[in-house]
Design an enzyme around this catalytic site. Structure first.
Site, short mmCIF file in Angstrom:
data_model
loop_
_atom_site.label_atom_id
_atom_site.label_comp_id
_atom_site.label_asym_id
_atom_site.label_seq_id
_atom_site.Cartn_x
_atom_site.Cartn_y
_atom_site.Cartn_z
N CYS A 203 -4.61 1.36 -4.42
CA CYS A 203 -4.94 0.03 -4.92
C CYS A 203 -3.83 -0.42 -5.86
O CYS A 203 -3.78 -0.01 -7.02
CB CYS A 203 -6.29 0.03 -5.64
SG CYS A 203 -6.71 -1.58 -6.29
N LEU A 204 -2.92 -1.20 -5.34
CA LEU A 204 -1.79 -1.68 -6.14
C LEU A 204 -1.57 -3.14 -5.77
O LEU A 204 -1.45 -3.46 -4.59
CB LEU A 204 -0.54 -0.82 -5.81
CG LEU A 204 0.76 -1.17 -6.53
CD1 LEU A 204 0.59 -1.01 -8.04
CD2 LEU A 204 1.89 -0.25 -6.05
#
Ligand SMILES: [Zn+2]
Ligand SMILES: [Zn+2]
Lengths: 325, 157
Positions: free
Chosen positions: B91-92
């Site tokens: 999750c970036l």
């Protein structure tokens, strides 16, 4: 523009002129018609610039570059629509005091004729050109069919050119219809005033020009016939050879501006000639509103999904991208 | 456009990896097969609980790259608040809606390395380790990470 005021003035003019039915208004001469036409084409180009400005605000720069013909057609239709169709005179017609009459010169042309003129002046030539461009092959060289006769070798543009030249020569001789469309719809010019003999003589005529055009057409026709006759002979001896030649696709000259060529757009310094989207020297460098430069294709692909500059995230729409030339 | 750009990136990556200290924790970054699937290897930063671990990252490049971001996920297991422990999903923000073509495969890899040291507990993919971080129990947080690093990331590549 000031058409509104003019049409008021003109309605009064017409009311004054219509009772003069028993004696016919004098037909206009060629020089006056040409002068009126020159004025009109000037104002048409002014109107075209305004239309282009408005279209640019609505659709963006790219549309202007890809649809110049459509904008011209719209401007022409607008100009004629606001003047001739509404029953007022164009600025050029006012300048030399011309007005439309029917072929016999006794009546003022009806609205239907004027609408027909509008269509055939602006829209129809555009449509015909588009259709014919699609139907007829553009190349005039040795095409795929080597058995063309002299008639088939006539291209659309050659026919049209000759037709327009004949029309122009006729105009120079009798001074009746300067536009082909006006000839078709019988919109003839008459002076809005009486002409005395002296005035008529001082203007002279264009008969000499008409004669020159006819001579030119005649020479072209002779040349064309003799050439196609010779081609027929050479072709007969060359058929076997030409059948063996496999077609080489002609190299398409591209109009792309490729920044890998250091001579192009020298004002862009070396360190910013690469597009950060494709990491290569830019092709068709284009400027976002924030000032960042990218290839046209790269940035327009990006802007379709992302309304922001990929470098600084400032607002960006496809319409606001400006290609550098 | 994608192929051209990936070719350019490929040509500059090897040079950047050997020449600069900036990418010292990126062990390798290479295409596998064609230019649209890559494999990267990162090393855990030395001052972190990830120290001594190495992780493989599988990279899939979309056909409309760099308009769309590359897809990256961890191959061997990584314990981190923003990485799905089972799937390796990361999750970036720059791999999702904050992507811009200004990022390259290489700079995106270093962004992942920064994420290792700077987790974002508000968008967790691993609830357990994220809760440890939120509760402020750094000792337990570091311990758990070290445990999984030794279990899954030593001699893993
Ligand atoms: Zn580009
Ligand atoms: Zn910008």
């Amino acid at each position: 523009m000031s058409e509104g005021l003019e049409s008021d003035g003109l309605k009064r003019d017409q009311q004054a002129l219509v009772p003069v039915q028993d004696h016919v208004l004098p037909f206009a001469d060629a020089p006056s018609i040409v002068r009126a036409h020159q004025k009109d084409s000037y104002f048409e180009s002014v109107l075209r610039d305004k239309v282009q400005g408005a279209v640019q605000v609505l659709t963006g720069q790219r549309f202007i570059h890809t649809h110049p013909d459509e904008i011209t057609v719209a401007a022409k239709a607008l100009y004629v629509g606001l003047t001739t169709v509404l029953g007022s005179r164009t600025l050029g017609e006012e300048y030399t005091d011309l007005m439309y009459v029917t072929r016999d010169g006794k009546r003022i042309p009806k609205l239907l004729r004027r609408l027909g003129f509008l269509a055939s002046y602006s829209i129809i030539p555009y449509v015909i050109t588009r259709i014919l461009r699609r139907l007829l092959p553009v190349d005039e060289g040795e095409g795929a069919s080597s058995k063309k006769n002299w008639f088939q070798s006539l291209s659309y543009s050659k026919i049209l050119d000759t037709l327009l030249n004949v029309h122009l020569a006729l105009f120079y001789f009798n001074g009746a219809y300067y536009d082909l469309a006006k000839r078709i719809f019988g919109l003839r010019y008459a002076f809005g005033h009486r002409v005395d003999k002296e005035e008529q003589l001082s203007r002279g005529g264009y008969e000499l020009l008409g004669g020159l055009i006819f001579t030119q057409i005649a020479f072209k026709a002779i040349k064309h016939f003799s050439e196609s006759f010779q081609n027929d002979r050479t072709r007969k001896s060359n058929t076997e050879v030409s059948d063996n030649i496999t077609g080489v696709p002609p190299s398409v000259p591209s109009n792309d501006i490729d920044l890998s060529n250091p001579k192009l757009l020298k004002f862009i310094p070396d360190f910013s000639r690469n597009c950060m989207l494709c990491l290569s020297p830019m092709t068709n460098p284009s400027c976002a509103p924030c000032g960042h430069l990218f290839c046209w294709n790269c940035i327009s692909d990006w802007s379709r999904d992302h309304p922001e500059c990929p470098l600084c995230r400032q607002a960006l729409t496809e319409q606001s991208i400006l290609p550098l030339r | 456009m994608a192929t051209k750009r990936l070719m350019k990136e490929y040509n500059s990556i090897q040079k950047a990896l050997s020449d600069t200290q900036e990418y010292e924790n990126i062990v390798s970054l290479e295409p596998t097969g064609d230019l649209f699937s890559w494999c990267g290897v990162i090393r855990g930063p030395s001052n972190s609980p990830f120290q001594a671990g190495t992780w493989k990252i599988k990279i899939e490049v979309p056909q409309n790259y760099p308009i769309a971001p590359p897809k990256m996920k961890f191959v061997n297991k990584l314990c981190h608040p923003n990485v799905n422990f089972q799937t390796g999903e990361i999750c970036l923000d720059i791999l999702q809606n904050q992507w811009t073509p200004a990022w390259t495969l290489l700079t995106t890899m270093s962004a992942i390395l920064l994420l290792l040291q700077d987790p974002e507990p508000t968008s967790p993919l691993n609830i357990d380790i994220s809760n440890l971080l939120k509760s402020g129990d750094i000792k337990a947080y570091n311990g758990l990470i070290r445990f999984y690093t030794h279990k899954y990331a030593i001699d893993s590549v």
